[in-house]
Write an enzyme that holds these catalytic residues in place. Structure first.
Site, PDB file in Angstrom:
ATOM      1  N   SER A   1       0.856  -1.179   0.000  1.00 11.11           N
ATOM      2  CA  SER A   1       0.000   0.000   0.000  1.00 11.11           C
ATOM      3  C   SER A   1       0.898   1.237   0.000  1.00 11.11           C
ATOM      4  O   SER A   1       1.996   1.218   0.559  1.00 11.11           O
ATOM      5  CB  SER A   1      -0.875  -0.020   1.249  1.00 11.11           C
ATOM      6  OG  SER A   1      -1.264   1.300   1.584  1.00 11.11           O
TER       7      SER A   1
ATOM      8  N   LYS B   1       0.778  -3.325   4.920  1.00 20.71           N
ATOM      9  CA  LYS B   1      -0.110  -4.047   4.000  1.00 20.71           C
ATOM     10  C   LYS B   1       0.613  -4.923   2.982  1.00 20.71           C
ATOM     11  O   LYS B   1       1.663  -4.582   2.472  1.00 20.71           O
ATOM     12  CB  LYS B   1      -0.986  -3.043   3.227  1.00 20.71           C
ATOM     13  CG  LYS B   1      -2.080  -2.404   4.052  1.00 20.71           C
ATOM     14  CD  LYS B   1      -3.111  -3.392   4.544  1.00 20.71           C
ATOM     15  CE  LYS B   1      -4.117  -3.769   3.505  1.00 20.71           C
ATOM     16  NZ  LYS B   1      -5.034  -2.700   3.160  1.00 20.71           N
TER      17      LYS B   1
ATOM     18  N   TYR C   1     -24.241 -11.670 -44.328  1.00 18.33           N
ATOM     19  CA  TYR C   1     -23.262 -10.779 -43.704  1.00 18.33           C
ATOM     20  C   TYR C   1     -23.832  -9.375 -43.504  1.00 18.33           C
ATOM     21  O   TYR C   1     -24.527  -8.839 -44.361  1.00 18.33           O
ATOM     22  CB  TYR C   1     -21.989 -10.677 -44.567  1.00 18.33           C
ATOM     23  CG  TYR C   1     -20.953  -9.748 -43.942  1.00 18.33           C
ATOM     24  CD1 TYR C   1     -20.093 -10.207 -42.957  1.00 18.33           C
ATOM     25  CD2 TYR C   1     -20.880  -8.409 -44.309  1.00 18.33           C
ATOM     26  CE1 TYR C   1     -19.167  -9.360 -42.352  1.00 18.33           C
ATOM     27  CE2 TYR C   1     -19.960  -7.543 -43.707  1.00 18.33           C
ATOM     28  CZ  TYR C   1     -19.111  -8.030 -42.734  1.00 18.33           C
ATOM     29  OH  TYR C   1     -18.204  -7.191 -42.131  1.00 18.33           O
TER      30      TYR C   1
ATOM     31  N   GLU D   1      -7.462 -10.072  -6.958  1.00 19.58           N
ATOM     32  CA  GLU D   1      -8.565  -9.110  -7.106  1.00 19.58           C
ATOM     33  C   GLU D   1      -8.743  -8.692  -8.565  1.00 19.58           C
ATOM     34  O   GLU D   1      -9.871  -8.571  -9.062  1.00 19.58           O
ATOM     35  CB  GLU D   1      -8.308  -7.871  -6.239  1.00 19.58           C
ATOM     36  CG  GLU D   1      -8.477  -8.171  -4.757  1.00 19.58           C
ATOM     37  CD  GLU D   1      -8.035  -7.016  -3.863  1.00 19.58           C
ATOM     38  OE1 GLU D   1      -7.986  -5.871  -4.333  1.00 19.58           O
ATOM     39  OE2 GLU D   1      -7.725  -7.273  -2.692  1.00 19.58           O
TER      40      GLU D   1
ATOM     41  N   GLN E   1     -18.394  -7.051 -37.926  1.00 19.57           N
ATOM     42  CA  GLN E   1     -16.999  -6.659 -37.764  1.00 19.57           C
ATOM     43  C   GLN E   1     -16.642  -6.477 -36.280  1.00 19.57           C
ATOM     44  O   GLN E   1     -15.487  -6.588 -35.891  1.00 19.57           O
ATOM     45  CB  GLN E   1     -16.748  -5.362 -38.532  1.00 19.57           C
ATOM     46  CG  GLN E   1     -15.329  -4.866 -38.472  1.00 19.57           C
ATOM     47  CD  GLN E   1     -15.033  -3.831 -39.543  1.00 19.57           C
ATOM     48  OE1 GLN E   1     -14.847  -4.178 -40.690  1.00 19.57           O
ATOM     49  NE2 GLN E   1     -15.015  -2.571 -39.171  1.00 19.57           N
TER      50      GLN E   1
ATOM     51  N   ASN F   1      -1.141  -6.806  -0.208  1.00 17.95           N
ATOM     52  CA  ASN F   1      -2.466  -6.968  -0.810  1.00 17.95           C
ATOM     53  C   ASN F   1      -2.501  -8.015  -1.916  1.00 17.95           C
ATOM     54  O   ASN F   1      -1.559  -8.121  -2.696  1.00 17.95           O
ATOM     55  CB  ASN F   1      -2.947  -5.632  -1.386  1.00 17.95           C
ATOM     56  CG  ASN F   1      -3.176  -4.596  -0.302  1.00 17.95           C
ATOM     57  OD1 ASN F   1      -3.551  -4.940   0.822  1.00 17.95           O
ATOM     58  ND2 ASN F   1      -2.927  -3.351  -0.621  1.00 17.95           N
TER      59      ASN F   1
HETATM   60  N1  ARG Z   1     -13.543  -6.136 -42.115  1.00 16.49           N
HETATM   61  C1  ARG Z   1     -14.723  -6.895 -42.386  1.00 16.49           C
HETATM   62  C2  ARG Z   1     -15.101  -7.667 -41.094  1.00 16.49           C
HETATM   63  O1  ARG Z   1     -14.285  -7.742 -40.237  1.00 16.49           O
HETATM   64  C3  ARG Z   1     -14.497  -7.839 -43.507  1.00 16.49           C
HETATM   65  C4  ARG Z   1     -15.710  -8.187 -44.287  1.00 16.49           C
HETATM   66  C5  ARG Z   1     -16.145  -7.090 -45.103  1.00 16.49           C
HETATM   67  N2  ARG Z   1     -17.239  -7.410 -45.949  1.00 16.49           N
HETATM   68  C6  ARG Z   1     -18.042  -6.451 -46.396  1.00 16.49           C
HETATM   69  N3  ARG Z   1     -18.984  -6.823 -47.147  1.00 16.49           N
HETATM   70  N4  ARG Z   1     -17.898  -5.216 -46.026  1.00 16.49           N
HETATM   71  O2  ARG Z   1     -16.172  -8.146 -40.933  1.00 16.49           O
END
Ligand code: ARG
Length: 449
Positions: A276, A282, A316, A289, A321, A284
């Site tokens: 401390s 002390k 997608y 923790e 991302q 710790n």
């Molecule tokens: N940087 C993008 C990710 O991590 C890669 C895929 C991108 N695809 C797209 N259609 N924008 O997901």
């Protein structure tokens, strides 16, 4: 350079570019991105989709990029959109038209899904190795403290006698399950999405099984939409990592209690404790923790992944991302915690005398006293009641069950005799707990072998 310039008449706004970019997070997957591209190019060559000369040039170029990055001769551009863009555009700068052919029959959507799986596979192996190291440390310590009597607790109240070895083996079992869970999740992750294209596969005659095999996947996924939009494996791994953190956090909590003056069951090595800035006395348990605190981060990562994914239409979406920041952070945190936690456990000093002292108080042999009467023929409920009266008597007289004179015992139940002292001695209480999974030293030694 952008990969998608054709239909755009302006450069992206600088700040938007930074917002859109994932290079800061995904550059660490450069090896896997190159590995994936080499497999893809090899397959394109084998299938006659690109010429063998182009195929060779691409593979040579990619290998060169890999060694240049490894050797620090090529720096990853922090303004690139992502690692996939960076590698592909560097390749094209270096080898020209052949480089532009690499992305035939592929999309960044299946590419990123492949890279993440490959990269997480390596992280799983690291975590697996650390967990194995921890279970070994626990087994060795359990063997060493197989005979060390301590109180077992429920509600943090002294309950029944156990051994320290037995207590450590409880954690051993938890971490063993974590190892299993990790390898189980890895099995489901080890399926190749490569060749799913943007979402709808491709009209080229690709060989998805070939790329899966080249990349060490067990198989190729069976639906292209699922291939690019599945992040179950991230969620599953984050759940496994969260459970590991629950275990580490509970263990840390006990370490913290045990090294307090109230318990003093253990003392942490100076190398794994902190002082401390104001209180000179002390020492710790900061490491424990921090491990307990960092569990919150990993649970947060799991929540991030669940929330990012829950409303996404197939396939997608850029939201995905965000997956990498969360799952990489979860792995990094577990890795850091285990790196500090394992040697902390390995070097702690155990203080058996204090465990023993604590075990001697709190009437933790009361169940054994009742069992003594049961063995003499009394039904358990009656034996329980009689022992309860004895405990009340002891509290009144400020004595332990071991110290209470036999005459007092007999006032409560005439089945008591002097052999009760042996029956309730801590050594007997522990060594007789031989039931499967129980704390008897004999059991602990067998399990810790
Ligand atoms: N940087 C993008 C990710 O991590 C890669 C895929 C991108 N695809 C797209 N259609 N924008 O997901």
């Amino acid at each position: 350079m952008k990969l998608w310039t054709g239909r755009f008449s302006k450069e992206a706004d600088k700040k938007t570019n930074d917002f859109n970019s994932s290079i800061a997070t995904d550059s660490r997957m450069y090896k896997e991105d190159i590995e994936g591209s080499i497999a893809h190019a090899t397959m394109l060559g084998l299938q006659g989709i690109i010429s063998s000369e182009d195929c060779e040039k691409i593979i040579e170029g990619l290998k060169q990029i890999l060694s240049d990055i490894n050797e620090g001769k090529l720096t990853i551009d922090p303004d690139a959109e992502d690692i996939h863009t960076f590698i592909e555009s560097t390749l094209t700068q270096r080898i020209g038209d052949a480089g532009k052919r690499l992305h035939t029959a592929r999309s960044r959507n299946d590419q990123v899904a492949t890279d993440v799986r490959l990269y997480l596979r390596t992280l799983c192996e690291k975590t697996d190795a650390q967990l194995n190291e921890l279970t070994e440390v626990l087994k060795t310590s359990a063997l060493k403290y197989a005979e060390t009597v301590m109180p077992g607790y429920t509600h943090l109240q002294r309950a029944q006698p156990i051994t320290f070895g037995h207590h450590l083996l409880a954690y051993y079992e938890m971490f063993k399950r974590d190892i299993e869970r990790l390898s189980d999740a890895k099995k489901r992750m080890n399926v190749s999405p490569l060749g799913s294209g943007a979402l709808a596969g491709t009209t080229y005659n690709i060989d998805r099984e070939k790329t899966a095999e080249l990349l060490g996947f067990d198989s190729a996924c069976l639906n292209s939409l699922d291939g690019v939009s599945d992040r179950d494996f991230c969620i599953e791994l984050a759940s496994v990592l969260s459970i590991i953190m629950v275990h580490l956090s509970r263990f840390s909590e006990e370490i913290i209690l045990w090294c307090s003056w109230e318990f003093k069951f253990i003392e942490l090595d100076d190398a794994f404790s902190t002082g401390s800035s104001i209180m000179p006395q002390k020492k710790n348990p900061d490491i424990a923790e921090l491990v307990r605190g960092k569990s919150g981060r990993v649970f947060g990562d799991l929540m991030t992944l669940l929330t990012v994914m829950k409303g996404l239409p197939i396939a997608y979406n850029k939201d995905m991302q965000e997956d990498k920041d969360a799952i990489f952070d979860a792995f990094d945190t577990v890795n850091m915690c285990l790196t500090a936690f394992i040697p902390m456990i390995e070097t702690m000093t155990v203080i058996p005398e204090n465990m023993r002292k604590a075990a001697a108080g709190g009437f933790i042999n009361a169940t054994d006293c009742a069992d003594y009467l049961v063995k003499k023929g009394l039904p358990f409920r009656d034996a329980y009641k009689a022992t309860g009266q004895l405990v009340a008597l002891c509290i009144d007289k400020k004595l332990t069950l071991e110290e209470l004179p036999i005459e007092e015992y007999k006032t409560v139940c005439d089945l008591f005799d002097t052999d009760v002292y042996d029956a309730i001695s801590l050594e007997t209480c522990v060594s007789q707990r031989l039931s499967m999974g129980g704390p008897a030293p004999e059991n602990v030694k067998r399990s810790a072998k």
